[in-house]
Design an enzyme around this catalytic site. Structure first.
Site, PDB file in Angstrom:
ATOM      1  N   ASN A   9       0.872  -1.175   0.000  1.00 24.65           N
ATOM      2  CA  ASN A   9       0.000   0.000   0.000  1.00 24.65           C
ATOM      3  C   ASN A   9       0.910   1.227   0.000  1.00 24.65           C
ATOM      4  OD1 ASN A   9      -1.781   2.038   0.509  1.00 24.65           O
ATOM      5  ND2 ASN A   9      -2.407   1.322   2.542  1.00 24.65           N
ATOM      6  N   LYS A  11       0.144   4.220  -0.232  1.00 25.41           N
ATOM      7  CA  LYS A  11      -0.489   5.406   0.379  1.00 25.41           C
ATOM      8  C   LYS A  11      -0.252   6.616  -0.535  1.00 25.41           C
ATOM      9  CE  LYS A  11      -0.198   3.118   4.780  1.00 25.41           C
ATOM     10  NZ  LYS A  11      -0.073   3.187   6.252  1.00 25.41           N
ATOM     11  N   HIS A  94      -9.411   0.864   5.118  1.00 25.29           N
ATOM     12  CA  HIS A  94      -8.132   1.094   5.802  1.00 25.29           C
ATOM     13  C   HIS A  94      -8.366   2.037   6.988  1.00 25.29           C
ATOM     14  CE1 HIS A  94      -4.047   2.389   6.595  1.00 25.29           C
ATOM     15  NE2 HIS A  94      -3.653   1.295   5.954  1.00 25.29           N
ATOM     16  N   GLU A  96      -6.762   4.499   7.965  1.00 26.51           N
ATOM     17  CA  GLU A  96      -6.596   5.928   7.637  1.00 26.51           C
ATOM     18  C   GLU A  96      -7.864   6.471   6.977  1.00 26.51           C
ATOM     19  OE1 GLU A  96      -2.871   5.397   5.560  1.00 26.51           O
ATOM     20  OE2 GLU A  96      -1.985   4.814   7.483  1.00 26.51           O
ATOM     21  N   GLU A 166      -4.843  -4.950  10.733  1.00 25.22           N
ATOM     22  CA  GLU A 166      -3.816  -3.916  10.903  1.00 25.22           C
ATOM     23  C   GLU A 166      -4.076  -3.198  12.229  1.00 25.22           C
ATOM     24  OE1 GLU A 166      -2.031  -2.656   6.866  1.00 25.22           O
ATOM     25  OE2 GLU A 166      -3.813  -1.450   7.187  1.00 25.22           O
ATOM     26  N   GLY A 172       2.830   2.470  10.749  1.00 24.44           N
ATOM     27  CA  GLY A 172       3.751   3.593  10.579  1.00 24.44           C
ATOM     28  C   GLY A 172       4.475   4.009  11.845  1.00 24.44           C
ATOM     29  N   SER A 212       3.940  -1.873  10.371  1.00 25.02           N
ATOM     30  CA  SER A 212       5.401  -1.872  10.582  1.00 25.02           C
ATOM     31  C   SER A 212       6.039  -3.218  10.249  1.00 25.02           C
ATOM     32  CB  SER A 212       5.738  -1.433  12.015  1.00 25.02           C
ATOM     33  OG  SER A 212       5.316  -0.106  12.223  1.00 25.02           O
TER      34      SER A 212
HETATM   35  P1  13P Z   1       3.256   0.496   7.639  1.00 21.60           P
HETATM   36  O1  13P Z   1       3.794  -0.777   7.048  1.00 21.60           O
HETATM   37  O2  13P Z   1       3.921   1.735   7.122  1.00 21.60           O
HETATM   38  O3  13P Z   1       3.175   0.429   9.128  1.00 21.60           O
HETATM   39  O4  13P Z   1       1.737   0.634   7.120  1.00 21.60           O
HETATM   40  C1  13P Z   1       0.891  -0.460   7.206  1.00 21.60           C
HETATM   41  C2  13P Z   1      -0.342  -0.147   6.475  1.00 21.60           C
HETATM   42  O5  13P Z   1      -1.109   0.708   6.858  1.00 21.60           O
HETATM   43  C3  13P Z   1      -0.583  -0.872   5.215  1.00 21.60           C
HETATM   44  O6  13P Z   1      -1.880  -0.659   4.751  1.00 21.60           O
END
Ligand code: 13P
Length: 252
Positions: A9, A11, A94, A96, A166, A172, A212
């Site tokens: 992803n 983002k 997601h 976010e 997640e 992150g 992460s």
């Molecule tokens: P990170 O791997 O940057 O922690 O993000 C995970 C994520 O949100 C994947 O959709």
């Protein structure tokens, strides 16, 4: 047998040129084996990324889709458009999106159905925030997200879903769930699916871990019996890190 899947992803990262270069490198390095690799770039890169894929085990996916099929929704991108751009997958719900764009379980559920209606495989995200885990409510929260987002699907449609657990506190942050925490939640999700749809559907559902995940911790996470791959954020922006994670699942 359920599929092993590693999805990146991206983002809101990479210019178009950078994104195409990253996709070309990954396309070169992906080996044709049982691992499904999915690249989820920003929408504007999607048809370019889909267009350079030549490997049978590599796919493109969206990061989101609109909750309506079409019409006067300025700035939105429909599931049908995503499909027409060459994608096979779409990330839905997601954290976010849930947090910054106020996506409720009901909206997420509408998106799942539009994705399925347009021949896209939804990668359905769920996960608790830190306060919910600290309050001992993480199992209940994730169960509820899965129920409200997915449990009105027919068994046939549910069979087309990929789930990504997640934990929001791991996204992150550099803090990964331990292998035990991931396995506990993945098993709970699979058991809950089995109660609703039966053992065959549950054991065929791929459940990915996200948060992460890096080449250095991927193997330990993936070796858990109910962890079928990963949804990767930051580490998917580097071809070598991402391929390190893709290769880690081959040890499973
Ligand atoms: P990170 O791997 O940057 O922690 O993000 C995970 C994520 O949100 C994947 O959709």
């Amino acid at each position: 047998m359920r599929k092993k899947i590693v999805a990146g992803n991206w983002k809101m990262n990479k210019t178009l040129h950078e994104g195409i270069e990253l996709a070309k490198t990954i396309n070169r390095q992906v080996e044709e084996n049982e691992v499904i690799v999915v690249l989820c770039p920003p929408f504007i890169h999607l048809s370019g990324v889909a267009g350079i894929i030549t490997k049978d085990s590599l796919f493109a996916g969206g990061q989101n889709c609109a909750s309506e099929a079409s019409g006067a929704y300025t700035g939105e991108v429909s599931a049908e458009m995503i499909r027409s751009a060459g994608a096979d997958y779409v990330i839905i719900g997601h954290s976010e999106r849930r947090t910054y764009f106020n996506e409720s379980d009901e909206i997420v559920n509408k998106k799942v159905k539009l994705a399925l209606a347009n021949e896209l495989t939804p990668i359905f995200c769920c996960g608790e925030v830190l306060a919910e885990r600290q309050a001992g409510k993480h199992i209940q929260i994730v169960k509820s997200q899965v129920e409200k987002g997915l449990f009105d699907l027919s068994p046939e449609d549910f069979g087309r879903i990929v789930i990504a657990y997640e934990p929001v506190w791991a996204i992150g942050t550099g803090v990964t769930a331990t292998a035990e925490q991931a396995q506990e939640m993945h098993k709970m999700i699979r058991d809950h699916i089995a109660e609703k749809y039966g053992n065959t559907v549950a054991s065929n559902t791929s459940i990915l871990y996200g948060g992460s995940c890096k080449p250095s911790n991927a193997r330990e996470l993936f070796l858990n019996s109910d962890v079928d791959g990963g949804l990767i954020g930051g580490a998917s922006l580097s071809a070598s890190d991402f391929m390190g994670i893709v290769n880690a699942i081959l040890d499973k």
